[in-house]
Design a protein around this motif. Structure first.
Motif, PDB file in Angstrom:
ATOM      1  N   ALA A   1      82.436  52.896   3.357  1.00 29.76           N
ATOM      2  CA  ALA A   1      83.149  52.240   2.264  1.00 29.76           C
ATOM      3  C   ALA A   1      83.200  50.744   2.430  1.00 29.76           C
ATOM      4  O   ALA A   1      83.477  50.014   1.468  1.00 29.76           O
ATOM      5  N   LEU A   2      82.933  50.309   3.676  1.00 28.83           N
ATOM      6  CA  LEU A   2      82.899  48.876   3.795  1.00 28.83           C
ATOM      7  C   LEU A   2      81.565  48.339   3.398  1.00 28.83           C
ATOM      8  O   LEU A   2      81.414  47.367   2.776  1.00 28.83           O
ATOM      9  N   ALA A   3      81.440  48.971   4.535  1.00 28.92           N
ATOM     10  CA  ALA A   3      80.206  48.381   4.963  1.00 28.92           C
ATOM     11  C   ALA A   3      80.579  47.562   5.453  1.00 28.92           C
ATOM     12  O   ALA A   3      81.398  47.060   5.196  1.00 28.92           O
TER      13      ALA A   3
ATOM     14  N   LEU B   1      80.113  56.001  -0.640  1.00 27.15           N
ATOM     15  CA  LEU B   1      81.129  55.008  -0.977  1.00 27.15           C
ATOM     16  C   LEU B   1      81.893  55.413  -2.237  1.00 27.15           C
ATOM     17  O   LEU B   1      81.300  55.836  -3.232  1.00 27.15           O
ATOM     18  N   VAL B   2      83.219  55.279  -2.195  1.00 24.83           N
ATOM     19  CA  VAL B   2      84.066  55.483  -3.368  1.00 24.83           C
ATOM     20  C   VAL B   2      84.558  54.136  -3.885  1.00 24.83           C
ATOM     21  O   VAL B   2      84.299  53.744  -5.017  1.00 24.83           O
ATOM     22  N   ASP B   3      85.278  53.406  -3.043  1.00 25.26           N
ATOM     23  CA  ASP B   3      85.739  52.068  -3.422  1.00 25.26           C
ATOM     24  C   ASP B   3      86.134  51.292  -2.177  1.00 25.26           C
ATOM     25  O   ASP B   3      86.311  51.869  -1.104  1.00 25.26           O
ATOM     26  N   LEU B   4      86.264  49.996  -2.324  1.00 23.74           N
ATOM     27  CA  LEU B   4      86.718  49.146  -1.220  1.00 23.74           C
ATOM     28  C   LEU B   4      87.360  47.894  -1.781  1.00 23.74           C
ATOM     29  O   LEU B   4      87.064  47.466  -2.902  1.00 23.74           O
ATOM     30  N   THR B   5      88.242  47.325  -0.992  1.00 21.13           N
ATOM     31  CA  THR B   5      88.856  46.045  -1.325  1.00 21.13           C
ATOM     32  C   THR B   5      88.674  45.094  -0.155  1.00 21.13           C
ATOM     33  O   THR B   5      88.952  45.450   0.994  1.00 21.13           O
ATOM     34  N   ALA B   6      88.180  43.892  -0.437  1.00 23.64           N
ATOM     35  CA  ALA B   6      88.071  42.827   0.553  1.00 23.64           C
ATOM     36  C   ALA B   6      88.999  41.706   0.126  1.00 23.64           C
ATOM     37  O   ALA B   6      88.981  41.281  -1.031  1.00 23.64           O
ATOM     38  N   ASN B   7      89.829  41.234   1.037  1.00 26.16           N
ATOM     39  CA  ASN B   7      90.850  40.249   0.713  1.00 26.16           C
ATOM     40  C   ASN B   7      90.767  39.096   1.711  1.00 26.16           C
ATOM     41  O   ASN B   7      90.970  39.292   2.909  1.00 26.16           O
ATOM     42  N   LEU B   8      90.439  37.907   1.235  1.00 23.46           N
ATOM     43  CA  LEU B   8      90.303  36.727   2.086  1.00 23.46           C
ATOM     44  C   LEU B   8      91.394  35.739   1.687  1.00 23.46           C
ATOM     45  O   LEU B   8      91.408  35.233   0.575  1.00 23.46           O
ATOM     46  N   TRP B   9      92.317  35.470   2.583  1.00 24.09           N
ATOM     47  CA  TRP B   9      93.538  34.750   2.228  1.00 24.09           C
ATOM     48  C   TRP B   9      93.471  33.240   2.378  1.00 24.09           C
ATOM     49  O   TRP B   9      92.506  32.675   2.909  1.00 24.09           O
TER      50      TRP B   9
END
Length: 237
Positions: free
Chosen positions: A12-14, A181-189
């Protein structure tokens, strides 16, 4: 939970918000937010939190890469942060990384384990990003409710980020048991004025365009679609 279930989460990342937009194709979507969304200039870029959520409907296919391409007004860099060795991060986890090397909060990724089974179970991973080099981000994966971990490395090039999903255990585990893969969230603050993403301008349309491409590999037969692409626009000012 069997290890084959667990490994799917790595596939899911990768790997917070002011302007938000979503665009959809028949096989995937990408949702983007920027906060703040007020642009700076090339000489004085403005730091912004960048959050991306990718959803894939081709869940029976096995993902090998994720490529996010941003607009020319977006710069991506890890120069603001301390660096953590990818080897140490993968072997020993976040505790091995120096303070100041984490570039975003934990997010979530979902995947299907053993997609060729009659009823593949879904698993969830926590995804935490660290600066691992001058142009690389290591996305550390930890199974929710389990001990299995993994690492997917993203490489910054131009205005984009490409995340390579490792074959083992992310694409298949054990060998021959494939995941989807279903879904993923990447969050860069933005933290203490530091950020990976910075805005150097805003076009006359007041919209910034992002594109995501998921690359697939055989599992074991060739995928019906080699890639799935989606795009989205987000407001700027």
């Amino acid at each position: 939970m069997r290890k084959s279930y667990i490994a799917a989460g790595a596939a899911a990342l990768a790997l917070g918000a002011a302007g938000i937009a979503q665009a959809q194709t028949s096989t995937s979507t990408v949702k983007v937010s920027l906060s703040p969304n007020k642009a700076g200039s090339k000489s004085k870029p403005k730091a912004s939190t960048l959050k991306l959520t990718v959803t894939n409907t081709l869940t029976k296919q096995t993902a090998a890469s994720l490529k996010i391409t941003g607009p020319s007004q977006l710069t991506l860099s890890t120069k603001d942060f301390k660096k953590c060795s990818a080897g140490k991060l993968q072997a020993d986890g976040p505790s091995a990384c120096p303070s100041g090397s984490q570039v975003g909060p934990k997010a979530i990724a979902h995947a299907l384990a053993n997609v060729n089974a009659a009823a593949p179970p879904q698993v969830a991973f926590e995804v935490t990003p660290f600066a691992t080099g001058s142009k690389t981000i290591g996305f550390y994966l930890k199974l929710q409710g389990g001990d299995i971990t993994g690492l997917a490395v993203g490489t910054i090039s131009g205005h984009g980020l490409t995340v390579k999903i490792p074959e083992t255990p992310a694409q298949q585990y054990p060998k021959g048991v494939f995941n989807g893969l279903v879904d993923l969230t990447a969050n860069l603050w933005v933290k203490s004025g530091k950020s990976v993403a910075k805005l150097t301008g805003c076009p006359s349309s007041k919209k910034l365009t992002f594109k995501n491409t998921i690359g697939f590999v055989p599992n074991p037969n060739a995928p019906a679609s080699a890639t799935s692409t989606a795009s989205a626009t987000v407001a700027c000012k």
